[in-house]
Design an enzyme around this catalytic site. Structure first.
Site, PDB file in Angstrom:
ATOM      1  N   CYS A 109      35.998  31.755  42.927  1.00  0.00           N
ATOM      2  CA  CYS A 109      36.755  32.296  44.060  1.00  0.00           C
ATOM      3  C   CYS A 109      35.923  32.181  45.345  1.00  0.00           C
ATOM      4  CB  CYS A 109      37.076  33.759  43.777  1.00  0.00           C
ATOM      5  SG  CYS A 109      37.775  34.584  45.204  1.00  0.00           S
ATOM      6  N   ASN A 159      39.011  45.371  37.622  1.00  0.00           N
ATOM      7  CA  ASN A 159      39.774  45.799  38.796  1.00  0.00           C
ATOM      8  C   ASN A 159      41.002  46.623  38.393  1.00  0.00           C
ATOM      9  OD1 ASN A 159      42.263  43.971  38.969  1.00  0.00           O
ATOM     10  ND2 ASN A 159      40.614  42.502  38.643  1.00  0.00           N
ATOM     11  N   CYS A 199      45.433  38.225  42.195  1.00  0.00           N
ATOM     12  CA  CYS A 199      44.809  38.059  43.509  1.00  0.00           C
ATOM     13  C   CYS A 199      44.729  36.561  43.816  1.00  0.00           C
ATOM     14  CB  CYS A 199      43.428  38.687  43.504  1.00  0.00           C
ATOM     15  SG  CYS A 199      42.317  37.887  42.352  1.00  0.00           S
ATOM     16  N   SER A 212      44.394  40.529  37.790  1.00  0.00           N
ATOM     17  CA  SER A 212      44.419  39.430  36.831  1.00  0.00           C
ATOM     18  C   SER A 212      45.653  39.514  35.927  1.00  0.00           C
ATOM     19  CB  SER A 212      43.135  39.452  35.995  1.00  0.00           C
ATOM     20  OG  SER A 212      42.861  40.757  35.552  1.00  0.00           O
ATOM     21  N   HIS A 217      40.921  37.986  32.905  1.00  0.00           N
ATOM     22  CA  HIS A 217      40.822  39.186  32.075  1.00  0.00           C
ATOM     23  C   HIS A 217      42.201  39.692  31.687  1.00  0.00           C
ATOM     24  CE1 HIS A 217      36.465  40.130  33.394  1.00  0.00           C
ATOM     25  NE2 HIS A 217      36.525  39.376  32.323  1.00  0.00           N
ATOM     26  N   CYS A 224      35.937  42.004  48.354  1.00  0.00           N
ATOM     27  CA  CYS A 224      37.001  41.110  48.845  1.00  0.00           C
ATOM     28  C   CYS A 224      38.210  41.917  49.300  1.00  0.00           C
ATOM     29  CB  CYS A 224      37.357  40.078  47.791  1.00  0.00           C
ATOM     30  SG  CYS A 224      38.674  40.567  46.731  1.00  0.00           S
ATOM     31  N   THR A 265      32.338  41.860  44.146  1.00  0.00           N
ATOM     32  CA  THR A 265      33.539  41.775  44.994  1.00  0.00           C
ATOM     33  C   THR A 265      34.572  42.866  44.701  1.00  0.00           C
ATOM     34  OG1 THR A 265      34.475  40.182  43.451  1.00  0.00           O
ATOM     35  CG2 THR A 265      33.378  39.286  45.394  1.00  0.00           C
ATOM     36  N   GLU A 270      30.363  38.011  37.019  1.00  0.00           N
ATOM     37  CA  GLU A 270      30.251  37.681  38.448  1.00  0.00           C
ATOM     38  C   GLU A 270      28.864  38.055  38.962  1.00  0.00           C
ATOM     39  OE1 GLU A 270      33.071  39.589  41.232  1.00  0.00           O
ATOM     40  OE2 GLU A 270      31.375  39.666  42.597  1.00  0.00           O
TER      41      GLU A 270
HETATM   42 FE1  F3S Z   1      40.263  37.958  43.263  1.00  0.00          FE
HETATM   43 FE2  F3S Z   1      38.427  36.582  44.360  1.00  0.00          FE
HETATM   44 FE3  F3S Z   1      38.825  38.988  45.100  1.00  0.00          FE
HETATM   45  S1  F3S Z   1      38.943  36.548  42.237  1.00  0.00           S
HETATM   46  S2  F3S Z   1      39.552  40.040  43.299  1.00  0.00           S
HETATM   47  S3  F3S Z   1      40.255  37.307  45.386  1.00  0.00           S
HETATM   48  S4  F3S Z   1      36.875  38.050  44.761  1.00  0.00           S
END
Ligand code: F3S
Length: 279
Positions: free
Chosen positions: A95, A221, A12, A263, A40, A191, A163, A125
């Site tokens: 971020c 994620n 991301c 990630s 991660h 996000c 997020t 986070e």
């Molecule tokens: Fe990545 Fe930032 Fe979203 S680290 S998953 S763009 S909150």
């Protein structure tokens, strides 16, 4: 076998930005410390360690004056101040989406709102966001959490999200709160990168005979992508490295969808695609 790649997928914006900052710092300083893994993904951490990254558990383990990297998850402001005093140089990879959630938490508590964070209380986070709350704060994983009833004594409450949270979970908590507290201020801090990746894998799941997900087992994620594909009825194979490809799972599938956690570095996805092409 046809392979369709989810779009978008993989790193991301926030993690890419943080890792690029870390790589620049490693180039300039040779050795950079990070409290916890900067990403991660074990394979990417290994690559960065070979370039001079040192992962520690605590600020106490960082030598005075050594540069410290703050990962995309961000950290609590008290820890950041302490790090600045001790290290002098902090490479802040927080971020911007996480920063927004931190600011919402700070502003809500400054305005006297108890703050509810929909997420995992153990996630770095969320721990970082909690550090921005001056008054009452509560972390809940979903609308079934019994501690939500504790909020009935308040006249107002603010709610925001980790997020990487799923939209349905976040909105169900917001809805539950409306039935408990007279005034609910809702900030959607999920996000767009997460949502786009989740939608892409959901769409792909109905078009193929199986979904192959690559991403760290410690990546929240990536786990959510796997869940979403399974909920959409797809057979899912989750691997961390192309070496884990299970030929038995691939056999007989006319088409598969490929998705990568937010990630998962580009080089691992490329390796996986090359491996599939050879097959
Ligand atoms: Fe990545 Fe930032 Fe979203 S680290 S998953 S763009 S909150």
């Amino acid at each position: 076998m046809k392979v369709l790649t989810a779009n978008p997928t993989g790193l991301c914006f926030g993690v890419r930005r943080a890792i690029e900052a870390l790589e620049r710092a490693l180039e300039e300083r040779g050795r950079v410390y990070s409290i916890g893994s900067p990403i991660h993904n074990p394979q990417e951490v290994e690559r960065l360690e070979a370039r001079g990254l040192v992962v520690v558990d605590d600020l106490d383990e960082v030598p005075p004056g050594a540069p410290l990297f703050v990962r995309a998850h961000g950290i609590a402001p008290t820890l950041l101040d302490e790090a600045l005093r001790k290290c002098g140089e902090v490479i802040d990879g927080t971020c911007p989406f996480v920063r927004k959630a931190q600011e919402r938490a700070r502003d809500l508590s400054a305005e006297g709102y108890p703050v509810v964070i929909v997420g995992d209380g153990e996630h770095p986070e969320v721990r970082g966001i909690l550090g921005f709350v001056k008054g009452f704060a509560l972390v809940v994983p979903g609308d079934h959490d019994p501690s939500l009833s504790r909020l009935s004594r308040f006249a107002k409450v603010g709610v925001l999200s980790q997020t990487t949270q799923k939209m349905e979970v976040f909105s169900s908590v917001a809805k539950a709160l409306v039935g408990i507290v007279p005034e609910v201020r809702v900030y959607n801090t999920i996000c767009s990168a997460t949502l786009e990746r989740q939608r892409a894998v959901c769409e792909l799941a109905s078009m193929v005979d199986g979904i192959l997900v690559i991403g760290g087992r410690n990546s929240a994620n990536t786990r959510k992508l796997v869940q979403i594909a399974q909920e959409a009825g797809a057979s899912v194979l989750w691997i961390e490295h192309p070496d884990e490809l299970d030929l038995g799972w691939l056999r007989g599938r006319g088409s598969i969808g490929l998705a990568a956690g937010g990630s998962t570095p580009d080089w691992l996805i490329r390796e996986l695609i090359e491996r599939l092409e050879k097959l």
